[in-house]
Scaffold this motif. Sequence first.
Motif, PDB file in Angstrom:
ATOM      1  N   ARG A 174      28.533  11.903   4.112  1.00 19.29           N
ATOM      2  CA  ARG A 174      28.502  13.130   3.300  1.00 19.29           C
ATOM      3  C   ARG A 174      29.915  13.534   2.909  1.00 19.29           C
ATOM      4  O   ARG A 174      30.835  13.451   3.706  1.00 19.29           O
ATOM      5  CB  ARG A 174      27.839  14.270   4.081  1.00 19.29           C
ATOM      6  CG  ARG A 174      26.387  13.995   4.404  1.00 19.29           C
ATOM      7  CD  ARG A 174      25.804  15.088   5.249  1.00 19.29           C
ATOM      8  NE  ARG A 174      26.572  15.212   6.494  1.00 19.29           N
ATOM      9  CZ  ARG A 174      26.183  15.897   7.556  1.00 19.29           C
ATOM     10  NH1 ARG A 174      25.038  16.547   7.545  1.00 19.29           N
ATOM     11  NH2 ARG A 174      26.925  15.955   8.639  1.00 19.29           N
ATOM     12  N   ILE A 175      30.028  13.963   1.662  1.00 21.48           N
ATOM     13  CA  ILE A 175      31.310  14.415   1.144  1.00 21.48           C
ATOM     14  C   ILE A 175      31.094  15.675   0.326  1.00 21.48           C
ATOM     15  O   ILE A 175      30.072  15.815  -0.355  1.00 21.48           O
ATOM     16  CB  ILE A 175      32.003  13.303   0.313  1.00 21.48           C
ATOM     17  CG1 ILE A 175      33.444  13.688  -0.022  1.00 21.48           C
ATOM     18  CG2 ILE A 175      31.209  12.960  -0.925  1.00 21.48           C
ATOM     19  CD1 ILE A 175      34.268  12.540  -0.560  1.00 21.48           C
TER      20      ILE A 175
ATOM     21  N   ARG B 242      30.431  21.625  -9.362  1.00 19.03           N
ATOM     22  CA  ARG B 242      29.019  21.779  -8.989  1.00 19.03           C
ATOM     23  C   ARG B 242      28.142  22.307 -10.114  1.00 19.03           C
ATOM     24  O   ARG B 242      27.066  21.775 -10.363  1.00 19.03           O
ATOM     25  CB  ARG B 242      28.900  22.673  -7.758  1.00 19.03           C
ATOM     26  CG  ARG B 242      29.518  22.045  -6.537  1.00 19.03           C
ATOM     27  CD  ARG B 242      29.464  22.975  -5.345  1.00 19.03           C
ATOM     28  NE  ARG B 242      30.395  22.499  -4.330  1.00 19.03           N
ATOM     29  CZ  ARG B 242      30.795  23.208  -3.305  1.00 19.03           C
ATOM     30  NH1 ARG B 242      30.330  24.443  -3.130  1.00 19.03           N
ATOM     31  NH2 ARG B 242      31.647  22.705  -2.440  1.00 19.03           N
ATOM     32  N   GLN B 243      28.564  23.343 -10.795  1.00 21.00           N
ATOM     33  CA  GLN B 243      27.724  23.925 -11.856  1.00 21.00           C
ATOM     34  C   GLN B 243      27.532  22.949 -13.013  1.00 21.00           C
ATOM     35  O   GLN B 243      26.407  22.708 -13.436  1.00 21.00           O
ATOM     36  CB  GLN B 243      28.314  25.266 -12.316  1.00 21.00           C
ATOM     37  CG  GLN B 243      27.395  26.085 -13.205  1.00 21.00           C
ATOM     38  CD  GLN B 243      27.497  25.685 -14.671  1.00 21.00           C
ATOM     39  OE1 GLN B 243      28.532  25.250 -15.152  1.00 21.00           O
ATOM     40  NE2 GLN B 243      26.389  25.801 -15.383  1.00 21.00           N
TER      41      GLN B 243
ATOM     42  N   GLN C 288      25.806  23.182   1.650  1.00 20.11           N
ATOM     43  CA  GLN C 288      27.257  23.241   1.821  1.00 20.11           C
ATOM     44  C   GLN C 288      28.012  22.602   0.652  1.00 20.11           C
ATOM     45  O   GLN C 288      29.228  22.467   0.703  1.00 20.11           O
ATOM     46  CB  GLN C 288      27.669  22.551   3.135  1.00 20.11           C
ATOM     47  CG  GLN C 288      27.332  23.344   4.380  1.00 20.11           C
ATOM     48  CD  GLN C 288      25.861  23.212   4.764  1.00 20.11           C
ATOM     49  OE1 GLN C 288      25.276  22.144   4.641  1.00 20.11           O
ATOM     50  NE2 GLN C 288      25.268  24.304   5.197  1.00 20.11           N
ATOM     51  N   GLY C 289      27.295  22.179  -0.377  1.00 20.01           N
ATOM     52  CA  GLY C 289      27.936  21.563  -1.535  1.00 20.01           C
ATOM     53  C   GLY C 289      28.308  20.112  -1.318  1.00 20.01           C
ATOM     54  O   GLY C 289      29.195  19.580  -1.975  1.00 20.01           O
ATOM     55  N   ARG C 290      27.592  19.442  -0.412  1.00 21.68           N
ATOM     56  CA  ARG C 290      27.875  18.039  -0.112  1.00 21.68           C
ATOM     57  C   ARG C 290      26.808  17.138  -0.717  1.00 21.68           C
ATOM     58  O   ARG C 290      25.689  17.567  -0.984  1.00 21.68           O
ATOM     59  CB  ARG C 290      27.873  17.800   1.403  1.00 21.68           C
ATOM     60  CG  ARG C 290      28.874  18.609   2.168  1.00 21.68           C
ATOM     61  CD  ARG C 290      28.699  18.414   3.652  1.00 21.68           C
ATOM     62  NE  ARG C 290      27.361  18.834   4.070  1.00 21.68           N
ATOM     63  CZ  ARG C 290      26.967  18.953   5.329  1.00 21.68           C
ATOM     64  NH1 ARG C 290      27.794  18.670   6.316  1.00 21.68           N
ATOM     65  NH2 ARG C 290      25.743  19.338   5.625  1.00 21.68           N
ATOM     66  N   ILE C 291      27.200  15.878  -0.892  1.00 24.07           N
ATOM     67  CA  ILE C 291      26.232  14.843  -1.256  1.00 24.07           C
ATOM     68  C   ILE C 291      26.266  13.773  -0.175  1.00 24.07           C
ATOM     69  O   ILE C 291      27.267  13.622   0.531  1.00 24.07           O
ATOM     70  CB  ILE C 291      26.507  14.210  -2.637  1.00 24.07           C
ATOM     71  CG1 ILE C 291      27.878  13.531  -2.675  1.00 24.07           C
ATOM     72  CG2 ILE C 291      26.342  15.228  -3.740  1.00 24.07           C
ATOM     73  CD1 ILE C 291      28.105  12.665  -3.892  1.00 24.07           C
ATOM     74  N   ASN C 292      25.178  13.035  -0.081  1.00 17.10           N
ATOM     75  CA  ASN C 292      25.107  11.922   0.856  1.00 17.10           C
ATOM     76  C   ASN C 292      25.270  10.632   0.058  1.00 17.10           C
ATOM     77  O   ASN C 292      24.491  10.358  -0.852  1.00 17.10           O
ATOM     78  CB  ASN C 292      23.764  11.945   1.590  1.00 17.10           C
ATOM     79  CG  ASN C 292      23.723  10.950   2.714  1.00 17.10           C
ATOM     80  OD1 ASN C 292      24.755  10.633   3.298  1.00 17.10           O
ATOM     81  ND2 ASN C 292      22.555  10.440   3.015  1.00 17.10           N
ATOM     82  N   ILE C 293      26.266   9.859   0.411  1.00 14.21           N
ATOM     83  CA  ILE C 293      26.544   8.598  -0.282  1.00 14.21           C
ATOM     84  C   ILE C 293      25.973   7.466   0.565  1.00 14.21           C
ATOM     85  O   ILE C 293      26.244   7.378   1.762  1.00 14.21           O
ATOM     86  CB  ILE C 293      28.056   8.419  -0.515  1.00 14.21           C
ATOM     87  CG1 ILE C 293      28.601   9.589  -1.352  1.00 14.21           C
ATOM     88  CG2 ILE C 293      28.337   7.080  -1.197  1.00 14.21           C
ATOM     89  CD1 ILE C 293      30.099   9.576  -1.545  1.00 14.21           C
ATOM     90  N   THR C 294      25.189   6.612  -0.057  1.00 13.54           N
ATOM     91  CA  THR C 294      24.535   5.520   0.679  1.00 13.54           C
ATOM     92  C   THR C 294      25.570   4.552   1.257  1.00 13.54           C
ATOM     93  O   THR C 294      26.686   4.419   0.739  1.00 13.54           O
ATOM     94  CB  THR C 294      23.573   4.738  -0.235  1.00 13.54           C
ATOM     95  OG1 THR C 294      24.337   4.109  -1.271  1.00 13.54           O
ATOM     96  CG2 THR C 294      22.504   5.647  -0.833  1.00 13.54           C
TER      97      THR C 294
END
Length: 143
Positions: free
Chosen positions: A15-16, A23-24, A84-90
Motif C-alpha cells: 500500500r502506498i 485524489r480528486q 487513508q488515501g492509499r492504493i494497494n499495488i499487486t
Amino acid sequence: MFMGEYHHSIDAKGRIIIPSKFRQPLGELFVITRGLDQCLFIYPMAEWQHLVDKLKQLPLTKKDARAFTRFFLSGASECELDKQGRINITTPLCKYASLEKECVIIGVSNRIEVWGKDAWDNYFDISQESFSELAENMLDVDI
C-alpha cells in the motif's frame, strides 16, 4: 492535470499513499498498470478508456502491436483509494517497478507515475544531463 513530485513509502502489504492533490482528479475508480521505463502508470478511468480505444485500433497482424497490448493490459487492474488515501499495488506490479520501501510519485499530465526511488534517481540523473538536448528535439513538435 497531474504534476509534481512526491516521496512516499510503500508498506509490507503493497500500500502506498496517493498525494492528496491527485485524489480528486483521479476519481473513485482508476487503473494502474505497467508503464514504460520500469515505472507504473495510473490513469483516471476516462483517460484509461481513451487509451484502450486507441489500443483496439492497432492491427492484430502486427507482432509489436500484439506484444505491446499484452504487456500493457495484462498488468492492469482497477483500483480505488482506501479511507487513508492509499492504493494497494499487486505483487507483480511491485516487482516490475522494483518498489521496495521508498517510492516517488510524479504527475505527468494525464497520468500518475510510481517509481522506486533508486530507479527514479537514476532516470532523473541521466535525463537531467541531456535535458537541453531533449528540449531541442521537442521543438519539432511545437513545444
